[in-house]
Write an enzyme that holds these catalytic residues in place. Structure first.
Site, mmCIF file in Angstrom:
data_model
loop_
_atom_site.group_PDB
_atom_site.id
_atom_site.type_symbol
_atom_site.label_atom_id
_atom_site.label_comp_id
_atom_site.label_asym_id
_atom_site.label_seq_id
_atom_site.Cartn_x
_atom_site.Cartn_y
_atom_site.Cartn_z
ATOM 1 C CB CYS A 1 -0.978 -0.049 1.173
ATOM 2 S SG CYS A 1 -2.239 1.229 1.111
ATOM 3 C CG HIS B 1 -3.974 -3.389 2.725
ATOM 4 N ND1 HIS B 1 -2.947 -3.003 3.566
ATOM 5 C CD2 HIS B 1 -4.564 -2.251 2.313
ATOM 6 C CE1 HIS B 1 -2.927 -1.692 3.669
ATOM 7 N NE2 HIS B 1 -3.901 -1.195 2.923
ATOM 8 C CD GLU C 1 -1.963 -6.210 4.993
ATOM 9 O OE1 GLU C 1 -1.515 -6.524 3.864
ATOM 10 O OE2 GLU C 1 -2.152 -5.025 5.341
#
Lengths: 220, 254
Positions: free
Chosen positions: A80, A190, A192
């Site tokens: 990001c 993202h 994650e």
């Protein structure tokens, strides 16, 4: 191989740690110049404000060690804001210089679409991608940002990235979503927070970082 | 290549246990937020919201622990809130593992809070929760869990909130909440057309057609529901397949 997560206040560090742990990847936090210099592979996670990220990295004396590590060939994954930080600067913080690995400015997404660009979106593959190996073309990734490396128009950042831009996304304008060049990897989404597809991207990064490192060691 | 419309299950908790609309099936520990979070993560939820509806100061450490336990189960974004009134309280919620925080009553009392939170954490982390109810010719904003009118037009407040730094609006129709009579389409459309940030519609979800309506006619960016998911009245996978078949871009997981 151990992954070092660059630690600074505004980061989404615990999420990235949890995501790596789920993939069985060992990681540690790197908060000092020595820790960054000595890292086997680095992740620069990022949420928040471009200026705040660069000022915090500067205050902790991490900018030069990070640039050194990257130029020495240490594998890096920017997430990001960690992708945006690779460029010279951002419209979000005109006074703060980025890492400058790529010339050009990160720019605001056009307000013709709702901002922030928040939610799950698909990618457009431009070139072969190590990070996206084995990821279905229709996969969705989670984005949460208002600034981006625009593919055309203001900033000139995508031109600077050139062939390193391996996938784009579209929200009001086309922008760089995945960037890969040698030991530099970065994603605007993202991983994650991107369920299975994101987990695969993290695993791919770790695998490629390990093979880059093995290749570098055999040359020595 | 279009931004998918999001389906968001919501866990209303007393800080520790899920407390609203619970007639769970097939769950050994039905009121445990972490168990529900794991289930929704696996079933293809796009995001999860966890609210502390008691929001008493004594319970705050318990709620933070709940956020930690829920976050540990998720590979999708987490939004948490309830009673947040300061930047420090917001930071505690994000540090516990939430990606975004909601603010409601405190932002109406002191709208600068939105700007402070956005400056600290970025607009993408700040969700303005608005509880709205039809009163005469307008939708009025209510605070303190819907107990008091703030005497503010909800459409205007959403617009001001976005301009002050909120990156998203979580819009609950008090007229529809808990009724299972469908989302408030007119309210959602009025706010979605007025503000430049994403709007999450909440309150009244029952059947898949309600979601289709709120995405098409209501122009919602995301739709939130609690009891129909908790009670397994509506499966997430079936709902998303129905929406996809009807032309709504959604993230299908299997």
């Amino acid at each position: 191989m151990k992954i070092s997560l660059i630690e600074y206040d505004a980061g989404n560090l615990p999420s990235v740690e949890r995501a790596l742990a789920r993939q069985g990847v060992a990681c540690e936090r790197a908060a000092t110049a020595d820790a960054v210099r000595g890292a086997e592979a680095l992740i620069l996670p990022g949420v928040g404000h471009f200026g705040q990220l660069m000022r915090t990295l500067g205050a902790r004396g991490l900018i030069a060690p990070l640039a050194e590590a990257i130029s020495r060939g240490t594998p890096l994954l920017g997430i990001c804001l960690g992708l945006q930080a690779l460029f010279s600067g951002s419209e979000e913080a005109p006074g703060d210089a980025g890492l400058g690995l790529y010339a050009g400015q990160v720019a605001a997404l056009p307000a013709t679409a709702k901002l922030p660009h928040m939610g799950w979106n698909q990618l457009q593959r431009k070139r072969a991608s190590a990070l996206l190996e084995g990821v279905p073309a229709s996969a969705y990734f989670y984005f949460a940002h208002s600034y981006a490396v625009l593919h055309q128009g203001p900033g000139g950042a995508a031109e600077a990235a050139g062939d390193a831009a391996v996938a784009t996304c579209d929200h009001g304008a086309e922008f760089v979503a995945v960037l890969e060049q040698k030991n530099i990897f970065a994603v605007q989404f993202h991983p994650e927070k991107s369920a299975e597809a994101g987990a695969r991207v993290l695993r791919n990064f770790v695998a490629h970082a390990a093979s880059l490192r093995a290749a570098a060691q055999s040359r020595r | 290549m279009t931004l998918a419309r999001r389906i968001i299950p919501c866990l209303d908790t007393d800080g520790e246990r899920v407390v609203k609309g619970v007639q769970f099936v097939n769950l050994r520990d039905a009121g445990d937020p972490a168990a529900l979070a794991a289930r929704y993560n696996a079933e293809g939820a796009d995001e999860l919201v966890v609210l502390d509806i008691a929001a008493s100061r004594d319970h705050r450490p318990t709620f933070l622990e709940t956020i930690r336990r829920v976050a540990a189960e998720l590979a999708i974004p987490l939004t948490a809130g309830g009673g947040v009134a300061t930047v420090a309280e917001g930071r505690a919620i994000l540090r516990a593992g939430a990606d975004k925080l909601t603010v409601n009553t405190a932002a109406l009392r002191r709208p600068e809070l939105l700007t402070e939170l956005a400056a600290e954490f970025g607009s993408q982390a700040v969700v303005l929760a608005i509880d709205a109810k039809r009163v005469g010719h307008r939708w009025e904003t209510f605070v303190r869990g819907g107990r008091d009118s703030a005497d503010r037009d909800a459409v205007e407040w959403a617009s001001e909130g976005a301009s002050r730094g909120a990156g998203e609006i979580l819009l609950t129709s008090m007229d529809r909440d808990g009724t299972r009579s469908g989302f408030d389409i007119a309210l959602t459309a009025a706010i979605s057309e007025k503000v430049g940030v994403p709007v999450i519609a909440s309150g009244g979800a029952n059947v898949p057609a309600d979601f289709l309506d709120v995405f098409i006619a209501g122009r919602a960016d995301a739709a939130l529901a609690a009891s129909i998911f908790h009670d397994a009245v509506q499966g997430l996978g079936d709902l998303k397949r129905y929406l996809a078949e009807n032309g709504v871009p959604v993230r299908l997981t299997r």
